[in-house]
Design a protein around this motif. Structure first.
Motif, mmCIF file in Angstrom:
data_model
loop_
_atom_site.group_PDB
_atom_site.id
_atom_site.type_symbol
_atom_site.label_atom_id
_atom_site.label_comp_id
_atom_site.label_asym_id
_atom_site.label_seq_id
_atom_site.Cartn_x
_atom_site.Cartn_y
_atom_site.Cartn_z
ATOM 1 N N PRO A 236 70.345 -19.342 143.681
ATOM 2 C CA PRO A 236 70.503 -18.321 144.731
ATOM 3 C C PRO A 236 70.666 -18.919 146.118
ATOM 4 C CG PRO A 236 68.722 -17.734 143.240
ATOM 5 C CD PRO A 236 69.106 -19.140 142.917
ATOM 6 N N ASP A 237 69.956 -20.014 146.402
ATOM 7 C CA ASP A 237 70.055 -20.646 147.722
ATOM 8 C C ASP A 237 71.433 -21.262 147.933
ATOM 9 O OD1 ASP A 237 67.318 -20.004 147.905
ATOM 10 O OD2 ASP A 237 66.788 -21.893 146.929
ATOM 11 N N ILE A 238 71.989 -21.853 146.866
ATOM 12 C CA ILE A 238 73.336 -22.413 146.977
ATOM 13 C C ILE A 238 74.355 -21.313 147.255
ATOM 14 C CG2 ILE A 238 75.162 -23.625 145.724
ATOM 15 C CD1 ILE A 238 73.005 -25.132 144.202
ATOM 16 N N MET A 239 74.267 -20.215 146.505
ATOM 17 C CA MET A 239 75.209 -19.116 146.697
ATOM 18 C C MET A 239 75.039 -18.474 148.068
ATOM 19 S SD MET A 239 76.893 -19.441 144.034
ATOM 20 C CE MET A 239 78.019 -18.104 144.447
ATOM 21 N N ASN A 240 73.793 -18.331 148.526
ATOM 22 C CA ASN A 240 73.566 -17.769 149.864
ATOM 23 C C ASN A 240 74.176 -18.657 150.937
ATOM 24 O OD1 ASN A 240 72.133 -15.569 148.868
ATOM 25 N ND2 ASN A 240 70.165 -16.606 149.015
ATOM 26 N N PHE B 215 63.609 -15.083 153.425
ATOM 27 C CA PHE B 215 63.225 -16.154 152.509
ATOM 28 C C PHE B 215 63.444 -15.786 151.047
ATOM 29 C CE2 PHE B 215 60.596 -16.282 156.298
ATOM 30 C CZ PHE B 215 60.737 -17.593 156.725
ATOM 31 N N ALA B 216 64.139 -14.713 150.756
ATOM 32 C CA ALA B 216 64.282 -14.263 149.367
ATOM 33 C C ALA B 216 65.142 -15.239 148.571
ATOM 34 C CB ALA B 216 64.900 -12.866 149.327
ATOM 35 N N HIS B 217 64.824 -15.356 147.280
ATOM 36 C CA HIS B 217 65.572 -16.238 146.375
ATOM 37 C C HIS B 217 66.258 -15.408 145.295
ATOM 38 C CE1 HIS B 217 63.720 -19.837 148.123
ATOM 39 N NE2 HIS B 217 62.574 -19.190 148.071
ATOM 40 N N ASN B 218 66.881 -14.313 145.690
ATOM 41 C CA ASN B 218 67.539 -13.418 144.742
ATOM 42 C C ASN B 218 69.015 -13.758 144.639
ATOM 43 O OD1 ASN B 218 65.101 -11.981 144.410
ATOM 44 N ND2 ASN B 218 65.570 -10.729 146.217
ATOM 45 N N LEU B 219 69.545 -13.702 143.428
ATOM 46 C CA LEU B 219 70.954 -14.001 143.174
ATOM 47 C C LEU B 219 71.748 -12.704 143.221
ATOM 48 C CD1 LEU B 219 73.054 -16.143 142.449
ATOM 49 C CD2 LEU B 219 72.547 -15.713 140.033
ATOM 50 N N LEU C 130 67.764 -27.108 137.730
ATOM 51 C CA LEU C 130 67.516 -26.835 139.147
ATOM 52 C C LEU C 130 68.715 -26.153 139.786
ATOM 53 C CD1 LEU C 130 65.570 -27.314 141.627
ATOM 54 C CD2 LEU C 130 66.909 -29.392 142.048
ATOM 55 N N LEU C 131 69.923 -26.592 139.420
ATOM 56 C CA LEU C 131 71.132 -26.081 140.054
ATOM 57 C C LEU C 131 71.588 -24.746 139.489
ATOM 58 C CD1 LEU C 131 73.235 -29.378 140.219
ATOM 59 C CD2 LEU C 131 71.936 -28.329 142.065
ATOM 60 N N SER C 132 71.233 -24.439 138.259
ATOM 61 C CA SER C 132 71.831 -23.294 137.579
ATOM 62 C C SER C 132 70.876 -22.140 137.327
ATOM 63 C CB SER C 132 72.417 -23.744 136.235
ATOM 64 O OG SER C 132 71.398 -24.279 135.406
ATOM 65 N N THR C 133 69.660 -22.199 137.812
ATOM 66 C CA THR C 133 68.689 -21.144 137.545
ATOM 67 C C THR C 133 68.085 -20.628 138.844
ATOM 68 O OG1 THR C 133 66.882 -22.749 137.285
ATOM 69 C CG2 THR C 133 68.090 -22.108 135.300
ATOM 70 N N SER C 134 67.451 -19.468 138.737
ATOM 71 C CA SER C 134 66.711 -18.884 139.844
ATOM 72 C C SER C 134 65.227 -19.226 139.687
ATOM 73 C CB SER C 134 66.893 -17.368 139.874
ATOM 74 O OG SER C 134 68.255 -17.029 140.000
ATOM 75 N N PRO C 135 64.463 -19.275 140.767
ATOM 76 C CA PRO C 135 63.031 -19.573 140.638
ATOM 77 C C PRO C 135 62.296 -18.469 139.896
ATOM 78 C CG PRO C 135 63.570 -18.923 142.881
ATOM 79 C CD PRO C 135 64.875 -19.082 142.163
ATOM 80 N N SER C 136 61.385 -18.856 139.044
ATOM 81 C CA SER C 136 60.593 -17.906 138.262
ATOM 82 C C SER C 136 59.114 -18.243 138.447
ATOM 83 C CB SER C 136 60.969 -17.978 136.780
ATOM 84 O OG SER C 136 60.130 -17.148 136.014
ATOM 85 N N TYR C 137 58.384 -17.300 139.027
ATOM 86 C CA TYR C 137 56.955 -17.528 139.243
ATOM 87 C C TYR C 137 56.159 -17.312 137.955
ATOM 88 C CZ TYR C 137 58.273 -17.396 144.133
ATOM 89 O OH TYR C 137 58.868 -17.658 145.342
ATOM 90 N N LEU C 138 56.736 -16.565 136.998
ATOM 91 C CA LEU C 138 56.042 -16.375 135.728
ATOM 92 C C LEU C 138 56.093 -17.635 134.875
ATOM 93 C CD1 LEU C 138 57.276 -12.764 134.812
ATOM 94 C CD2 LEU C 138 55.076 -13.442 135.810
ATOM 95 N N ARG C 139 57.260 -18.297 134.869
ATOM 96 C CA ARG C 139 57.408 -19.520 134.084
ATOM 97 C C ARG C 139 57.095 -20.772 134.895
ATOM 98 N NH1 ARG C 139 63.416 -18.986 132.027
ATOM 99 N NH2 ARG C 139 63.608 -18.320 134.213
ATOM 100 N N HIS C 140 56.799 -20.594 136.190
ATOM 101 C CA HIS C 140 56.480 -21.711 137.085
ATOM 102 C C HIS C 140 57.625 -22.727 137.135
ATOM 103 C CE1 HIS C 140 52.355 -20.245 137.423
ATOM 104 N NE2 HIS C 140 52.319 -20.153 136.100
ATOM 105 N N THR C 141 58.844 -22.203 137.249
ATOM 106 C CA THR C 141 60.023 -23.058 137.367
ATOM 107 C C THR C 141 60.684 -22.826 138.716
ATOM 108 O OG1 THR C 141 61.415 -21.380 136.294
ATOM 109 C CG2 THR C 141 60.430 -23.072 134.884
ATOM 110 N N PHE D 185 79.243 -9.343 148.568
ATOM 111 C CA PHE D 185 79.028 -8.228 149.493
ATOM 112 C C PHE D 185 77.598 -7.709 149.418
ATOM 113 C CE2 PHE D 185 83.618 -8.161 148.663
ATOM 114 C CZ PHE D 185 84.091 -8.221 149.958
ATOM 115 N N GLU D 186 77.041 -7.664 148.217
ATOM 116 C CA GLU D 186 75.643 -7.256 148.104
ATOM 117 C C GLU D 186 74.722 -8.283 148.736
ATOM 118 O OE1 GLU D 186 72.362 -6.115 144.633
ATOM 119 O OE2 GLU D 186 74.421 -6.689 144.098
ATOM 120 N N GLY D 187 75.075 -9.566 148.588
ATOM 121 C CA GLY D 187 74.248 -10.617 149.167
ATOM 122 C C GLY D 187 74.240 -10.595 150.684
ATOM 123 N N LEU D 188 75.391 -10.252 151.306
ATOM 124 C CA LEU D 188 75.440 -10.188 152.762
ATOM 125 C C LEU D 188 74.522 -9.104 153.305
ATOM 126 C CD1 LEU D 188 79.240 -10.671 153.563
ATOM 127 C CD2 LEU D 188 77.392 -12.320 153.839
#
Length: 286
Positions: free
Chosen positions: A66-70, A220-224, A50-61, A228-231
């Motif tokens: 990304p939310d922590i880093m944001n 609402f994006a969950h992109n890592l 949960l803490l180390s991965t990004s959400p994946s709709y293909l794998r349903h995980t 500077f790119e994230g801002l």
């Protein structure tokens, strides 16, 4: 000679002391209940995946990295902007400003701003930063909105801390030939560093817990992304992700896990900030 207390006065003091203890007990019990309830529901759901991965709709995980880093990006960007402005404004109002009416007007405006609901800040941030300035929904737009929200807190806490410094400290430094800015930098600010740290802690807590204003400005994006790119990109913070998972997707287990992480982050940041304040105070004492 000190007069003994009358029986009525003793009863009144005993009643007020009992009310104080009851109030302390209620606050402590509510705080412990909230912490225990959140940890009991959330910590079992906190996993490394949960803490180390990004959400994946293909794998349903589901992953919240990304939310922590944001959240970290928003906290850093907001503090970098709000601390110089807030502390600088407080120094000017307390040490340099001559017109007391202007100072009182600014203080009244700051107190008024601190009481405005956060949803209004979000609406203004969306119209001004996202649309008028062309930032779109991004972490930078959310950070600038949070700057406006937290500026009154930093301003007022720093100003009150500056007022606690005895005037004799300033007069002694002036008598030794120090200039105005040197007195402020070497005498006044080190003497009230704890008050500035307190304002910083309050601001961090409000940034971590804010969701209404960020719903309008960050997206609402969950992109890592990198810092500077994230801002410049849309992204969900932990509080926004908690709202999305609980309200929109019905994933209450993930929502409680995020709530537990938010509480832990708040405690860790408060401890780290307090430690830095004591370290700076110890260095100034030496």
């Amino acid at each position: 000679m000190i007069q003994p207390l009358s029986s009525k006065r003793k009863v009144w003091c005993a009643v007020m002391k009992a009310l104080c203890y009851i109030s302390i007990g209620i606050v402590t019990a509510l705080t412990l209940f909230m912490l225990i309830y959140v940890f009991a529901k959330g910590l079992p759901e906190v996993t490394w995946d949960l803490l180390s991965t990004s959400p994946s709709y293909l794998r349903h995980t589901i992953g919240i990295l990304p939310d922590i880093m944001n959240t970290v990006y928003v906290v850093i960007a907001t503090l970098v902007m709000v601390l110089p402005i807030g502390v600088g404004a407080a120094i000017y109002l307390n040490e340099y400003a001559k017109n007391r009416r202007v100072v009182e007007l600014i203080e009244f405006a700051a107190e008024t701003l601190s009481g405005i609901p956060s949803i209004i800040y979000g609406l203004v941030g969306m119209l001004v930063f996202c649309q008028f300035l062309g930032l779109q929904t991004s972490l930078l737009a959310g950070s600038m909105t949070l700057v406006i929200m937290n500026l009154p807190t930093i301003l007022r806490t720093t100003q009150e801390a500056l007022k606690t410094v005895p005037q004799s400290y300033r007069e002694g430094a002036f008598a030794l030939g120090a200039g105005k800015w040197r007195v402020i930098r070497t005498v006044v600010l080190p003497s009230c560093i704890n008050g500035i740290i307190t304002g910083c802690i309050l601001s961090i807590g409000r940034i971590l817990g804010e969701s209404a204003a960020l719903l309008f400005t960050t997206g609402f994006a969950h992109n890592l992304n990198g810092f500077f790119e994230g801002l410049r990109s849309s992204g969900a913070t932990l509080t926004v992700a908690l709202y999305v998972y609980a309200k929109e997707q019905g994933e209450f287990e993930v929502a409680f896990a995020i709530a537990a992480i938010l509480v832990i982050l708040t405690i860790l940041i408060n401890l780290a900030t307090t430690f830095m304040g004591k370290l700076m105070e110890r260095r100034n004492g030496q």
